[in-house]
Motif scaffolding. Structure first.
Motif, PDB file in Angstrom:
ATOM      1  N   SER A  13       0.839  -1.128  -0.050  1.00  0.00           N
ATOM      2  CA  SER A  13      -0.047  -0.127   0.073  1.00  0.00           C
ATOM      3  C   SER A  13       0.920   1.457   0.039  1.00  0.00           C
ATOM      4  CB  SER A  13      -1.034   0.138   1.360  1.00  0.00           C
ATOM      5  OG  SER A  13      -1.772  -1.040   0.937  1.00  0.00           O
ATOM      6  N   ASN A  14       1.896   1.217   0.970  1.00  0.00           N
ATOM      7  CA  ASN A  14       2.712   2.295   0.870  1.00  0.00           C
ATOM      8  C   ASN A  14       3.431   2.617  -0.559  1.00  0.00           C
ATOM      9  OD1 ASN A  14       4.615   2.120   3.974  1.00  0.00           O
ATOM     10  ND2 ASN A  14       2.388   2.762   3.690  1.00  0.00           N
ATOM     11  N   VAL A  15       3.908   1.623  -1.048  1.00  0.00           N
ATOM     12  CA  VAL A  15       4.606   1.621  -2.638  1.00  0.00           C
ATOM     13  C   VAL A  15       3.649   2.139  -3.696  1.00  0.00           C
ATOM     14  CG1 VAL A  15       5.955   0.462  -4.435  1.00  0.00           C
ATOM     15  CG2 VAL A  15       6.488   0.027  -1.933  1.00  0.00           C
ATOM     16  N   LEU A  16       2.287   1.425  -3.593  1.00  0.00           N
ATOM     17  CA  LEU A  16       1.227   1.902  -4.383  1.00  0.00           C
ATOM     18  C   LEU A  16       1.048   3.212  -4.472  1.00  0.00           C
ATOM     19  CD1 LEU A  16      -0.386   0.414  -6.664  1.00  0.00           C
ATOM     20  CD2 LEU A  16      -2.409  -0.023  -4.671  1.00  0.00           C
ATOM     21  N   HIS A  17       0.898   3.836  -3.323  1.00  0.00           N
ATOM     22  CA  HIS A  17       0.627   5.276  -3.193  1.00  0.00           C
ATOM     23  C   HIS A  17       1.561   6.077  -3.031  1.00  0.00           C
ATOM     24  CE1 HIS A  17      -2.986   2.919  -1.799  1.00  0.00           C
ATOM     25  NE2 HIS A  17      -3.868   3.912  -2.585  1.00  0.00           N
ATOM     26  N   SER A  18       2.727   5.712  -3.327  1.00  0.00           N
ATOM     27  CA  SER A  18       3.924   6.790  -3.288  1.00  0.00           C
ATOM     28  C   SER A  18       3.985   7.373  -4.487  1.00  0.00           C
ATOM     29  CB  SER A  18       5.240   5.918  -2.963  1.00  0.00           C
ATOM     30  OG  SER A  18       5.778   5.507  -4.162  1.00  0.00           O
ATOM     31  N   ASP A  19       4.418   8.745  -4.587  1.00  0.00           N
ATOM     32  CA  ASP A  19       4.630   9.516  -5.732  1.00  0.00           C
ATOM     33  C   ASP A  19       5.705   8.735  -6.592  1.00  0.00           C
ATOM     34  OD1 ASP A  19       2.953  11.502  -4.744  1.00  0.00           O
ATOM     35  OD2 ASP A  19       4.495  12.639  -4.122  1.00  0.00           O
ATOM     36  N   ALA A  20       6.658   8.271  -6.234  1.00  0.00           N
ATOM     37  CA  ALA A  20       7.718   7.354  -6.887  1.00  0.00           C
ATOM     38  C   ALA A  20       6.872   6.457  -7.938  1.00  0.00           C
ATOM     39  CB  ALA A  20       8.695   6.991  -6.108  1.00  0.00           C
ATOM     40  N   TRP A  21       6.027   5.683  -7.357  1.00  0.00           N
ATOM     41  CA  TRP A  21       5.419   4.583  -8.274  1.00  0.00           C
ATOM     42  C   TRP A  21       4.578   5.198  -9.339  1.00  0.00           C
ATOM     43  CZ3 TRP A  21       5.947   0.027  -9.971  1.00  0.00           C
ATOM     44  CH2 TRP A  21       4.973  -0.687 -10.261  1.00  0.00           C
ATOM     45  N   GLY A  22       3.562   6.272  -9.044  1.00  0.00           N
ATOM     46  CA  GLY A  22       3.094   7.015  -9.923  1.00  0.00           C
ATOM     47  C   GLY A  22       1.629   6.179 -10.607  1.00  0.00           C
ATOM     48  N   ASP A  23       1.446   4.872 -10.388  1.00  0.00           N
ATOM     49  CA  ASP A  23       0.022   4.233 -10.887  1.00  0.00           C
ATOM     50  C   ASP A  23      -0.661   3.711  -9.557  1.00  0.00           C
ATOM     51  OD1 ASP A  23      -2.011   2.984 -11.930  1.00  0.00           O
ATOM     52  OD2 ASP A  23      -0.735   1.939 -13.293  1.00  0.00           O
ATOM     53  N   ARG A  24      -1.589   4.622  -9.004  1.00  0.00           N
ATOM     54  CA  ARG A  24      -2.336   4.122  -7.710  1.00  0.00           C
ATOM     55  C   ARG A  24      -3.562   3.258  -7.918  1.00  0.00           C
ATOM     56  NH1 ARG A  24      -1.130   9.920  -4.690  1.00  0.00           N
ATOM     57  NH2 ARG A  24       1.028   9.735  -5.015  1.00  0.00           N
ATOM     58  N   GLU A  25      -3.863   3.174  -9.275  1.00  0.00           N
ATOM     59  CA  GLU A  25      -4.983   2.518  -9.522  1.00  0.00           C
ATOM     60  C   GLU A  25      -4.696   0.910  -9.551  1.00  0.00           C
ATOM     61  OE1 GLU A  25      -7.825   4.070  -9.569  1.00  0.00           O
ATOM     62  OE2 GLU A  25      -6.496   5.780  -8.994  1.00  0.00           O
ATOM     63  N   SER A  26      -3.803   0.341  -9.842  1.00  0.00           N
ATOM     64  CA  SER A  26      -3.472  -1.153 -10.235  1.00  0.00           C
ATOM     65  C   SER A  26      -2.515  -1.657  -9.463  1.00  0.00           C
ATOM     66  CB  SER A  26      -3.420  -1.354 -11.598  1.00  0.00           C
ATOM     67  OG  SER A  26      -2.947  -2.699 -11.954  1.00  0.00           O
ATOM     68  N   SER A  27      -2.970  -2.593  -8.198  1.00  0.00           N
ATOM     69  CA  SER A  27      -1.946  -3.199  -7.584  1.00  0.00           C
ATOM     70  C   SER A  27      -1.050  -4.484  -8.583  1.00  0.00           C
ATOM     71  CB  SER A  27      -2.773  -3.771  -6.299  1.00  0.00           C
ATOM     72  OG  SER A  27      -3.651  -4.413  -6.592  1.00  0.00           O
ATOM     73  N   ALA A  28      -2.131  -4.790  -9.501  1.00  0.00           N
ATOM     74  CA  ALA A  28      -1.375  -5.808 -10.221  1.00  0.00           C
ATOM     75  C   ALA A  28      -0.263  -5.510 -10.898  1.00  0.00           C
ATOM     76  CB  ALA A  28      -2.560  -6.405 -11.430  1.00  0.00           C
ATOM     77  N   LEU A  29      -0.230  -4.214 -11.460  1.00  0.00           N
ATOM     78  CA  LEU A  29       1.160  -3.701 -12.112  1.00  0.00           C
ATOM     79  C   LEU A  29       2.380  -3.876 -11.216  1.00  0.00           C
ATOM     80  CD1 LEU A  29      -0.303  -0.778 -14.211  1.00  0.00           C
ATOM     81  CD2 LEU A  29       0.335  -3.058 -14.994  1.00  0.00           C
ATOM     82  N   LEU A  30       1.975  -3.349  -9.798  1.00  0.00           N
ATOM     83  CA  LEU A  30       3.019  -3.476  -8.837  1.00  0.00           C
ATOM     84  C   LEU A  30       3.407  -4.717  -8.525  1.00  0.00           C
ATOM     85  CD1 LEU A  30       4.823  -2.174  -6.557  1.00  0.00           C
ATOM     86  CD2 LEU A  30       2.916  -2.177  -5.157  1.00  0.00           C
ATOM     87  N   VAL A  31       2.409  -5.722  -8.509  1.00  0.00           N
ATOM     88  CA  VAL A  31       2.686  -7.225  -8.181  1.00  0.00           C
ATOM     89  C   VAL A  31       3.562  -7.818  -9.543  1.00  0.00           C
ATOM     90  CG1 VAL A  31       1.645  -9.558  -8.106  1.00  0.00           C
ATOM     91  CG2 VAL A  31       0.541  -7.645  -6.773  1.00  0.00           C
ATOM     92  N   ASP A  32       3.246  -7.440 -10.644  1.00  0.00           N
ATOM     93  CA  ASP A  32       4.176  -8.117 -11.600  1.00  0.00           C
ATOM     94  C   ASP A  32       5.650  -7.518 -11.795  1.00  0.00           C
ATOM     95  OD1 ASP A  32       2.159  -9.536 -12.661  1.00  0.00           O
ATOM     96  OD2 ASP A  32       1.410  -8.105 -14.420  1.00  0.00           O
ATOM     97  N   ALA A  33       5.636  -6.284 -11.182  1.00  0.00           N
ATOM     98  CA  ALA A  33       7.073  -5.198 -11.169  1.00  0.00           C
ATOM     99  C   ALA A  33       7.987  -6.162 -10.070  1.00  0.00           C
ATOM    100  CB  ALA A  33       6.834  -3.849 -11.100  1.00  0.00           C
ATOM    101  N   VAL A  34       7.358  -6.317  -8.960  1.00  0.00           N
ATOM    102  CA  VAL A  34       7.953  -6.834  -7.940  1.00  0.00           C
ATOM    103  C   VAL A  34       8.445  -8.268  -8.210  1.00  0.00           C
ATOM    104  CG1 VAL A  34       7.857  -7.784  -5.357  1.00  0.00           C
ATOM    105  CG2 VAL A  34       6.994  -5.599  -5.811  1.00  0.00           C
ATOM    106  N   ALA A  35       7.444  -9.187  -8.815  1.00  0.00           N
ATOM    107  CA  ALA A  35       7.674 -10.574  -9.375  1.00  0.00           C
ATOM    108  C   ALA A  35       8.827 -10.549 -10.131  1.00  0.00           C
ATOM    109  CB  ALA A  35       6.577 -11.391  -9.908  1.00  0.00           C
TER     110      ALA A  35
END
Length: 164
Positions: A13-35
């Motif tokens: 949640s911290n990463v998803l809502h950080s200004d550095a990530w930029g795409d606050r709508e999709s946790s799936a994109l973050l999951v893919d990037a972390v994977a």
């Protein structure tokens, strides 16, 4: 004796809502990037989101969880304590200073969201400032290694990364 991989505990949640990530709508994109990052680095990760999450299952070496009534901070602090008690290497990614001070006290590395995003997107800062029109035409420019991998091999690697 095999040394277990480093466990990276991430407050999604911290990463998803950080200004550095930029795409606050999709946790799936973050999951893919972390994977992708975890596979490349040879680490395991726990990606914890407050409440519900779009994808709640293992993705490669990343366990994605929704914390439900608990906050991600609490879940990560509990897991960090268990890892520290067993003497296992781990990192902590959180924006919460109190969590970084307590749960991160025995972590091998403690990162804020922006520093972690920089690991996920190593060329993002330099690419965004270059102003090159080539970057706009190809949102994911291939590296020299990427150019050497066929599309078929890339598809098979993606299946492996996702744990299929």
């Amino acid at each position: 004796m095999t040394v277990p991989p480093v466990m990276v505990l991430i407050d999604g949640s911290n990463v998803l809502h950080s200004d550095a990530w930029g795409d606050r709508e999709s946790s799936a994109l973050l999951v893919d990037a972390v994977a992708s990052w975890a596979a490349a680095e040879g680490v395991e990760s726990l990606l914890a989101f407050d409440g519900a999450v779009e994808r709640s299952r293992p993705v490669g070496s990343v366990q994605v969880i929704a914390t439900g009534a608990k906050e991600a901070d609490e879940v990560l602090a509990e897991r960090a304590a268990r890892l520290a008690a067993r003497g296992l290497a781990h990192w902590l990614v959180s924006e919460d200073r109190a969590v970084r001070a307590t749960a991160g006290a025995h972590a091998d590395r403690v990162l804020d969201a922006a520093s972690f995003v920089a690991l996920l997107r190593p060329g993002a800062a330099s690419n965004s400032s270059s102003g090159s029109s080539d970057d706009a035409a190809d949102p994911q420019p291939r590296t020299a290694i990427g150019d050497a991998v066929s599309d078929d091999a890339r598809a098979r690697l993606e299946c492996l990364r996702r744990g299929h």
